[in-house]
Design a protein around this motif. Structure first.
Motif, PDB file in Angstrom:
ATOM      1  N   PHE A 133      -7.454  16.404   4.193  1.00 11.53           N
ATOM      2  CA  PHE A 133      -6.158  17.020   3.863  1.00 11.53           C
ATOM      3  C   PHE A 133      -4.929  16.194   4.246  1.00 11.53           C
ATOM      4  O   PHE A 133      -3.853  16.416   3.695  1.00 11.53           O
ATOM      5  CB  PHE A 133      -6.056  18.407   4.521  1.00 11.53           C
ATOM      6  CG  PHE A 133      -6.164  18.389   6.014  1.00 11.53           C
ATOM      7  CD1 PHE A 133      -5.033  18.228   6.806  1.00 11.53           C
ATOM      8  CD2 PHE A 133      -7.395  18.548   6.637  1.00 11.53           C
ATOM      9  CE1 PHE A 133      -5.134  18.216   8.190  1.00 11.53           C
ATOM     10  CE2 PHE A 133      -7.503  18.543   8.022  1.00 11.53           C
ATOM     11  CZ  PHE A 133      -6.364  18.376   8.798  1.00 11.53           C
ATOM     12  N   LEU A 134      -5.039  15.233   5.165  1.00  6.64           N
ATOM     13  CA  LEU A 134      -3.875  14.427   5.543  1.00  6.64           C
ATOM     14  C   LEU A 134      -3.714  13.236   4.604  1.00  6.64           C
ATOM     15  O   LEU A 134      -4.686  12.545   4.303  1.00  6.64           O
ATOM     16  CB  LEU A 134      -4.009  13.913   6.978  1.00  6.64           C
ATOM     17  CG  LEU A 134      -3.732  14.896   8.116  1.00  6.64           C
ATOM     18  CD1 LEU A 134      -3.838  14.184   9.459  1.00  6.64           C
ATOM     19  CD2 LEU A 134      -2.367  15.537   7.978  1.00  6.64           C
ATOM     20  N   ALA A 135      -2.486  12.996   4.176  1.00  2.58           N
ATOM     21  CA  ALA A 135      -2.231  11.870   3.271  1.00  2.58           C
ATOM     22  C   ALA A 135      -2.458  10.529   3.965  1.00  2.58           C
ATOM     23  O   ALA A 135      -2.904   9.561   3.348  1.00  2.58           O
ATOM     24  CB  ALA A 135      -0.800  11.942   2.734  1.00  2.58           C
ATOM     25  N   ILE A 136      -2.155  10.494   5.261  1.00  2.52           N
ATOM     26  CA  ILE A 136      -2.362   9.262   6.030  1.00  2.52           C
ATOM     27  C   ILE A 136      -3.152   9.618   7.295  1.00  2.52           C
ATOM     28  O   ILE A 136      -2.601   9.695   8.402  1.00  2.52           O
ATOM     29  CB  ILE A 136      -1.015   8.590   6.394  1.00  2.52           C
ATOM     30  CG1 ILE A 136      -0.181   8.353   5.134  1.00  2.52           C
ATOM     31  CG2 ILE A 136      -1.248   7.254   7.108  1.00  2.52           C
ATOM     32  CD1 ILE A 136       1.168   7.727   5.399  1.00  2.52           C
ATOM     33  N   SER A 198      -4.708   6.195   3.639  1.00  2.75           N
ATOM     34  CA  SER A 198      -3.412   5.542   3.498  1.00  2.75           C
ATOM     35  C   SER A 198      -3.415   4.561   2.331  1.00  2.75           C
ATOM     36  O   SER A 198      -2.393   4.381   1.662  1.00  2.75           O
ATOM     37  CB  SER A 198      -3.045   4.824   4.793  1.00  2.75           C
ATOM     38  OG  SER A 198      -4.075   3.934   5.184  1.00  2.75           O
ATOM     39  N   ALA A 199      -4.553   3.926   2.064  1.00  3.29           N
ATOM     40  CA  ALA A 199      -4.639   2.974   0.949  1.00  3.29           C
ATOM     41  C   ALA A 199      -4.364   3.683  -0.376  1.00  3.29           C
ATOM     42  O   ALA A 199      -3.729   3.112  -1.275  1.00  3.29           O
ATOM     43  CB  ALA A 199      -6.006   2.308   0.923  1.00  3.29           C
ATOM     44  N   ILE A 200      -4.829   4.918  -0.500  1.00  2.14           N
ATOM     45  CA  ILE A 200      -4.585   5.716  -1.707  1.00  2.14           C
ATOM     46  C   ILE A 200      -3.131   6.194  -1.731  1.00  2.14           C
ATOM     47  O   ILE A 200      -2.450   6.108  -2.757  1.00  2.14           O
ATOM     48  CB  ILE A 200      -5.556   6.906  -1.771  1.00  2.14           C
ATOM     49  CG1 ILE A 200      -6.992   6.409  -1.961  1.00  2.14           C
ATOM     50  CG2 ILE A 200      -5.165   7.855  -2.893  1.00  2.14           C
ATOM     51  CD1 ILE A 200      -8.044   7.489  -1.823  1.00  2.14           C
ATOM     52  N   THR A 201      -2.654   6.686  -0.603  1.00  2.00           N
ATOM     53  CA  THR A 201      -1.289   7.212  -0.524  1.00  2.00           C
ATOM     54  C   THR A 201      -0.251   6.124  -0.794  1.00  2.00           C
ATOM     55  O   THR A 201       0.717   6.354  -1.536  1.00  2.00           O
ATOM     56  CB  THR A 201      -1.044   7.838   0.861  1.00  2.00           C
ATOM     57  OG1 THR A 201      -1.969   8.910   1.058  1.00  2.00           O
ATOM     58  CG2 THR A 201       0.381   8.366   0.980  1.00  2.00           C
ATOM     59  N   PHE A 202      -0.438   4.967  -0.216  1.00  3.94           N
ATOM     60  CA  PHE A 202       0.517   3.876  -0.414  1.00  3.94           C
ATOM     61  C   PHE A 202       0.423   3.272  -1.813  1.00  3.94           C
ATOM     62  O   PHE A 202       1.385   2.695  -2.318  1.00  3.94           O
ATOM     63  CB  PHE A 202       0.311   2.786   0.631  1.00  3.94           C
ATOM     64  CG  PHE A 202       0.620   3.202   2.042  1.00  3.94           C
ATOM     65  CD1 PHE A 202       1.702   4.027   2.320  1.00  3.94           C
ATOM     66  CD2 PHE A 202      -0.171   2.770   3.095  1.00  3.94           C
ATOM     67  CE1 PHE A 202       1.995   4.412   3.618  1.00  3.94           C
ATOM     68  CE2 PHE A 202       0.110   3.139   4.406  1.00  3.94           C
ATOM     69  CZ  PHE A 202       1.196   3.966   4.671  1.00  3.94           C
ATOM     70  N   GLY A 203      -0.749   3.384  -2.420  1.00  4.51           N
ATOM     71  CA  GLY A 203      -0.926   2.887  -3.783  1.00  4.51           C
ATOM     72  C   GLY A 203      -0.593   1.414  -3.926  1.00  4.51           C
ATOM     73  O   GLY A 203      -1.070   0.575  -3.160  1.00  4.51           O
ATOM     74  N   ALA A 209       3.140  -1.826   2.908  1.00  6.17           N
ATOM     75  CA  ALA A 209       3.063  -0.825   3.975  1.00  6.17           C
ATOM     76  C   ALA A 209       2.341  -1.385   5.197  1.00  6.17           C
ATOM     77  O   ALA A 209       2.759  -1.133   6.341  1.00  6.17           O
ATOM     78  CB  ALA A 209       2.345   0.424   3.465  1.00  6.17           C
ATOM     79  N   VAL A 210       1.274  -2.123   4.971  1.00  7.69           N
ATOM     80  CA  VAL A 210       0.539  -2.741   6.083  1.00  7.69           C
ATOM     81  C   VAL A 210       1.463  -3.667   6.874  1.00  7.69           C
ATOM     82  O   VAL A 210       1.516  -3.619   8.111  1.00  7.69           O
ATOM     83  CB  VAL A 210      -0.689  -3.521   5.574  1.00  7.69           C
ATOM     84  CG1 VAL A 210      -1.273  -4.405   6.682  1.00  7.69           C
ATOM     85  CG2 VAL A 210      -1.762  -2.559   5.063  1.00  7.69           C
TER      86      VAL A 210
END
Length: 290
Positions: A133-136, A198-203, A209-210
């Motif tokens: 459930f958490l985006a990151i 996070s890899a999905i959220t940051f796209g 982002a890294v």
């Protein structure tokens, strides 16, 4: 018997010590600071042993929680629980045994450290479920992986000074950086099975982002250095860590799985560079080198 020990080793990921090291470096940073460069070696031994035990327990808990998903991911499809090399009951018993031994070690320390260890256990046990459930979820991991920081201060000083929270926040950003590199390897599989990362959220902004997270980590560590009046040796360590982070950019910019995983593993040297900076500073103080 030998086969069973091999199964336990793989379930606890003792054959892949990178997780232990990523947990250990921030804890050692805190132990050095709290002990003014000379932490009690008994306390250091307790924390090192506890880190190994709790990381092992965390891996078992993670595999229990993810057993229905791991078989669908290329990188995890051969884990012991997926292949029925060990029963779920045995896995629960192993996680409990590891946690109890770790808790027994902590019980030799003060009451504040014991209370924090309970929070650390709850964070470790609940982290696998945050991926639903958490985006990151990597931010939650950073808190879980950083609990050794306030615990170290509590064990040595009997309280948690503000600098501990600066270091913990630095660890959160560092965890987002390195675990996003890790998540970039599994992104396609995670998208298919509905796991968040996070890899999905940051796209398409994942690489940026890294690097931003590395930058924030180094900034907070620099703030900590100024706060603690660290000498130049510490800041040389930060410069080396920054060079390592830049190297990781060149590894991950093409988003090739093997190179992203290599960058993740290479974070051991980032943590070590910061530790070496702290250790050298205190060594120089010992010999009167300013």
């Amino acid at each position: 018997m030998i086969h069973k020990l091999d199964v336990y080793e793989r379930l606890m990921r003792l054959d892949k010590p990178i997780g232990i090291l990523l947990l250990l470096w921030p804890t050692l940073w805190a132990l050095l600071i709290a002990g003014n460069g000379k932490p009690d070696w008994i306390i250091v031994l307790i924390f090192v042993t506890g880190t190994v035990l709790m990381r092992s327990a965390g891996c078992v808990m993670n595999d229990i929680a993810d057993r229905r998903y791991d078989g669908l991911v290329e990188r995890t499809q051969h884990r012991p629980l997926v292949n029925n090399e060990i029963s779920k009951k045995e896995a629960y018993m192993l996680a409990a045994a590891l946690s109890l031994v770790a808790f027994g070690l902590v019980c030799t320390l003060n009451i504040l450290t014991i209370k924090l260890s309970v929070i650390a256990l709850l964070l470790a046990a609940s982290y696998p479920f945050t991926k639903r459930f958490l985006a990151i979820p990597q931010a939650y991991l950073g808190i879980a992986f950083g609990m050794g920081i306030p615990m170290a201060f509590a064990a040595i000083l009997g309280h948690i000074p503000p600098i501990a929270w600066v270091l913990l926040l630095a660890n959160v950003f560092w965890a987002i950086a390195y675990d996003t590199e890790y998540a970039m390897v599994d992104r396609e599989d995670d998208l298919k099975i509905g796991i968040k990362s996070s890899a999905i959220t940051f796209g398409k902004f994942d690489v940026m982002a890294v690097m931003v997270c590395y930058g924030l980590t180094l900034f907070l560590l620099a703030v900590a250095g100024v706060w603690l009046a660290m000498g130049y040796a510490y800041f040389v360590g930060l410069v080396i860590a920054a060079v390592i982070a830049i190297y990781h950019y060149f590894l991950i910019r093409a988003r090739e799985k093997a190179r992203c995983f290599k960058a993740f593993l290479h974070n051991n040297w980032f943590g070590f560079a910061v530790f070496a900076g702290f250790a050298t500073h205190y060594l120089f103080l010992e010999f009167g080198i300013v």
